[in-house]
Design an enzyme around this catalytic site. Structure first.
Site, PDB file in Angstrom:
ATOM      1  CE1 TYR A   1       3.472  -3.079  11.881  1.00 58.71           C
ATOM      2  CE2 TYR A   1       2.449  -0.926  12.948  1.00 58.71           C
ATOM      3  CZ  TYR A   1       3.097  -1.899  11.956  1.00 58.71           C
ATOM      4  OH  TYR A   1       3.224  -0.854  10.809  1.00 58.71           O
TER       5      TYR A   1
ATOM      6  CG  LEU B   1      -1.541   1.228   1.491  1.00 53.66           C
ATOM      7  CD1 LEU B   1      -2.717   1.337   0.422  1.00 53.66           C
ATOM      8  CD2 LEU B   1      -2.371   1.092   2.916  1.00 53.66           C
TER       9      LEU B   1
ATOM     10  CG  ASP C   1     -14.812  -0.054  20.662  1.00 47.79           C
ATOM     11  OD1 ASP C   1     -15.208  -0.426  19.818  1.00 47.79           O
ATOM     12  OD2 ASP C   1     -15.599   0.395  21.591  1.00 47.79           O
TER      13      ASP C   1
ATOM     14  NE  ARG D   1     -16.367  -6.427   8.613  1.00 50.26           N
ATOM     15  CZ  ARG D   1     -16.887  -7.558   9.306  1.00 50.26           C
ATOM     16  NH1 ARG D   1     -18.097  -8.214   9.044  1.00 50.26           N
ATOM     17  NH2 ARG D   1     -16.011  -8.138   9.995  1.00 50.26           N
TER      18      ARG D   1
ATOM     19  N   GLY E   1       7.148   4.564  10.250  1.00 57.90           N
ATOM     20  CA  GLY E   1       6.514   3.660  11.360  1.00 57.90           C
ATOM     21  C   GLY E   1       4.798   3.789  11.424  1.00 57.90           C
ATOM     22  CB  SER E   2       2.377   2.393  12.691  1.00 59.45           C
ATOM     23  OG  SER E   2       0.939   2.694  13.289  1.00 59.45           O
ATOM     24  CB  SER E   3      -0.635   6.935  14.520  1.00 54.91           C
ATOM     25  OG  SER E   3      -1.557   5.971  14.150  1.00 54.91           O
ATOM     26  CB  CYS E   4      -0.086   1.648  16.813  1.00 56.02           C
ATOM     27  SG  CYS E   4       1.405   0.707  16.023  1.00 56.02           S
TER      28      CYS E   4
ATOM     29  CD1 TRP F   1     -16.400  -7.147  13.370  1.00 54.25           C
ATOM     30  CD2 TRP F   1     -14.241  -6.961  12.946  1.00 54.25           C
ATOM     31  NE1 TRP F   1     -16.233  -8.385  12.756  1.00 54.25           N
ATOM     32  CE2 TRP F   1     -14.779  -8.088  12.331  1.00 54.25           C
ATOM     33  CE3 TRP F   1     -13.080  -6.711  12.773  1.00 54.25           C
ATOM     34  CZ2 TRP F   1     -14.151  -8.898  11.517  1.00 54.25           C
ATOM     35  CZ3 TRP F   1     -12.278  -7.380  11.892  1.00 54.25           C
ATOM     36  CH2 TRP F   1     -12.677  -8.696  11.465  1.00 54.25           C
TER      37      TRP F   1
ATOM     38  CE  LYS G   1       6.440  -0.630  11.387  1.00 53.04           C
ATOM     39  NZ  LYS G   1       7.395  -0.360  10.021  1.00 53.04           N
TER      40      LYS G   1
ATOM     41  CG  ASN H   1      -5.844   4.924  11.504  1.00 52.67           C
ATOM     42  OD1 ASN H   1      -5.489   3.747  11.870  1.00 52.67           O
ATOM     43  ND2 ASN H   1      -6.171   5.479  12.412  1.00 52.67           N
TER      44      ASN H   1
ATOM     45  CG  HIS I   1      -5.324  -1.476   8.874  1.00 51.71           C
ATOM     46  ND1 HIS I   1      -4.174  -1.953   7.986  1.00 51.71           N
ATOM     47  CD2 HIS I   1      -4.605  -1.280  10.158  1.00 51.71           C
ATOM     48  CE1 HIS I   1      -3.039  -1.901   8.707  1.00 51.71           C
ATOM     49  NE2 HIS I   1      -3.332  -1.737   9.854  1.00 51.71           N
TER      50      HIS I   1
END
Length: 309
Positions: free
Chosen positions: A137, A15, A270, A188, A107-110, A203, A141, A166, A180
């Site tokens: 994960y 991606l 969540d 869906r 990296g990632s915002s997580c 979800w 990162k 995201n 994601h």
């Protein structure tokens, strides 16, 4: 950046990597290097060193990672930790061995604490507990950020790291168990429309708030950062606005054309209640996103219909 400089995009078929590749081509770069995971497994240290020694890129953009949604991260933390640590360490060690002048680690915002003050500033890193569903994960990162900073301190190379929010867009993963939230919703609602299902079940509660950045905007930001940014601290890349998952679902349903009911499965997690990035440092460098969420979702759904159905 010199348009004739050799640029290696690790993960160029994913991606993020594919978007960066497209943006580099559009900018006129003539010497782009990529290798699929079948051609080069970055978890293989010897192979990674040999590849970098052969090509000696002037710029390395690390968009290679094992990624997945909330359930994939929750159910496979060992692989998310081990694979990502090996990819990063091997790639950065190999780049250091040939003294790659410029490296961008994505990296990632997580990486930020679950209950970080909103919007999340870069200084929030390592100030609180992580979200348990993707802590493995996140730790990988965070280690990548630390390696960039260590190389800067010890060897003086102008390597940098950026933390995207995201992401979504062309070449996303639409698998219902590993994707994601945004591509999962597209899949869906599309399946429900095609099958005539009277209801789509989301979800979780739908109340968490998330920020979404089109991957083409991220790619543009990456080139901007390579031109303008040279600091040890990671820098956030986002839009500075968020929506609830319920609002996102309403948007996706409208784009897809699904007219059935929407309910919530409260047995599903969540994740972090809110994850909005403070992007003031990036804006101060003169960059802002250009793709509206509604337009971006519509374009992504059109890509899905053409390539993934």
């Amino acid at each position: 950046m010199d348009l004739d400089a050799t640029v290696y995009v690790a993960g160029h078929r994913g991606l993020v990597g594919s978007a960066i590749w497209r943006r580099l081509e559009a900018a006129g770069h003539t010497r782009l290097i990529g290798a699929s995971s079948a051609e080069l497994d970055l978890r293989d240290r010897d192979a990674t060193f040999a590849f970098l020694a052969e090509h000696r890129p002037v710029v390395v953009i690390d968009a290679a990672a094992r990624v997945g949604g909330i359930l994939a991260n929750r159910d496979h933390p060992t692989e998310f930790l081990s694979d990502n640590l090996r990819i990063q360490v091997n790639l950065m060690d190999a780049a250091l061995a040939v003294r790659t002048p410029r490296l961008l680690f994505l990296g990632s915002s997580c990486i930020y604490p679950k209950y970080a003050e909103q919007p999340i500033r870069e200084s929030s890193l390592l100030t609180g507990e992580l979200e348990p569903t993707n802590d493995a994960y996140a730790i990988a990162k965070i280690a990548g950020i630390m390696q960039v900073q260590a190389v800067r301190r010890q060897y003086g190379l102008p390597w940098i790291s950026a933390m995207p929010t995201n992401l979504y867009g062309p070449n996303d993963n639409f698998d219902l168990t590993s994707s994601h939230v945004l591509p999962a919703l597209i899949r869906r609602f599309h399946d429900a429309k095609v099958s005539g299902a009277p209801e789509v079940v989301l979800w979780g509660s739908g109340t968490p708030r998330r920020e979404f950045l089109h991957v083409d905007d991220l790619a543009d930001a990456c080139l901007h950062l390579l031109e303008t940014y040279d600091e040890p601290e990671p820098i956030n890349v986002g839009v500075g606005e968020d929506v609830t998952i319920q609002e996102l679902a309403t948007l996706v349903a409208r784009v897809v054309g699904y007219e059935g009911a929407v309910s919530n499965d409260l047995s599903k997690p969540d994740g972090t209640p809110r994850k909005l990035l403070d992007v003031s440092r990036l804006q101060a460098l003169g960059w802002k996103p250009t793709i509206d969420l509604s337009d971006g979702v519509a374009a992504t759904y059109a890509w899905y219909l053409e390539h993934a159905v």
